[in-house]
Enzyme design. Sequence first.
Site, PDB file in Angstrom:
ATOM      1  CG  ASP A 142     -23.070  -8.637  27.247  1.00  0.00           C
ATOM      2  OD1 ASP A 142     -24.237  -8.828  26.863  1.00  0.00           O
ATOM      3  OD2 ASP A 142     -22.145  -8.324  26.471  1.00  0.00           O
ATOM      4  CE  LYS A 148     -21.094  -7.904  23.191  1.00  0.00           C
ATOM      5  NZ  LYS A 148     -21.511  -9.059  24.018  1.00  0.00           N
TER       6      LYS A 148
END
Length: 281
Positions: free
Chosen positions: A103, A67
């Site tokens: 997220d 990420k």
Amino acid sequence: MGLVGAGIGPSLSPALHECEARQLGLRYRYVRMDLDVFGVPPERVGEVLARARAEGFRGVNVTHPCKQHVLAHLDDISPDAAAIGAVNTVVFTDGRAVGFNTDRSGFARGLTTGLPGVGLGRVVLLGAGGAGSAAAHALRGLGTTDLAVVDTDAAAAARLARKVDAEHGTPADLPRLLAYADGLVHATPTGMAAHPGLPLPEALLDPRLWVAEIVYRPLDTALLRAARSRGCHTLDGGRMAVYQAVDAFALFTGVAPDADRMIRHFAELVGAEEDDRAPSR
């Protein structure tokens, strides 16, 4: 569409996305792009991204441990992703790769729907990686005024703490920090199938704490079992997984999916897996 990460064979994302697409009448294929299978280290995630782009993918989700590595391979990132310093969704549009972070919104929605009414004033966040950063920003947005970031990597904890104006520490500080906390958010890989175990001593799980897990494979982690046994309110990582997928699906397709239906799909997928693992009689 695809999922880029390491050790992602058990991921439910392909089935979750494709189930919803069928309900909406969309032609939609979602594939795993596993760095372990490709023999590619996380630092070379750009090669996988370039491959997806060349093969005409609409976009990819990005998961552990890529990420943050993926940031160097994008043409642009959303303000949310820039603030968090991590990307979990990449959309290929007009010849450009644009990064987003779903997220943060996924964690916030999962927490408020899964543990409604819990105290959010004082929270300890264990884990300062990409998922931890998203959770930290989400908690600030939900009104957490006293946030402490803890990681075995003291420098990583300090960097994230500076970003969100929080206290920081190492696992040695957990007894002191948890003594005054309302809740604990766990955002390290510990508890995943490939990283079994507890991320902290069970004795630190006071019954007055709520415990939220970001790991969802397995859904019922050792941490959640330990927390329940000690009387804590708990939240598994499933809601965050679904709600971040809801937002990613909309970015990929321009179509808003049915979040409640995706929650039901997720429960059905988990239930089917549990049935498959049950011993035959």
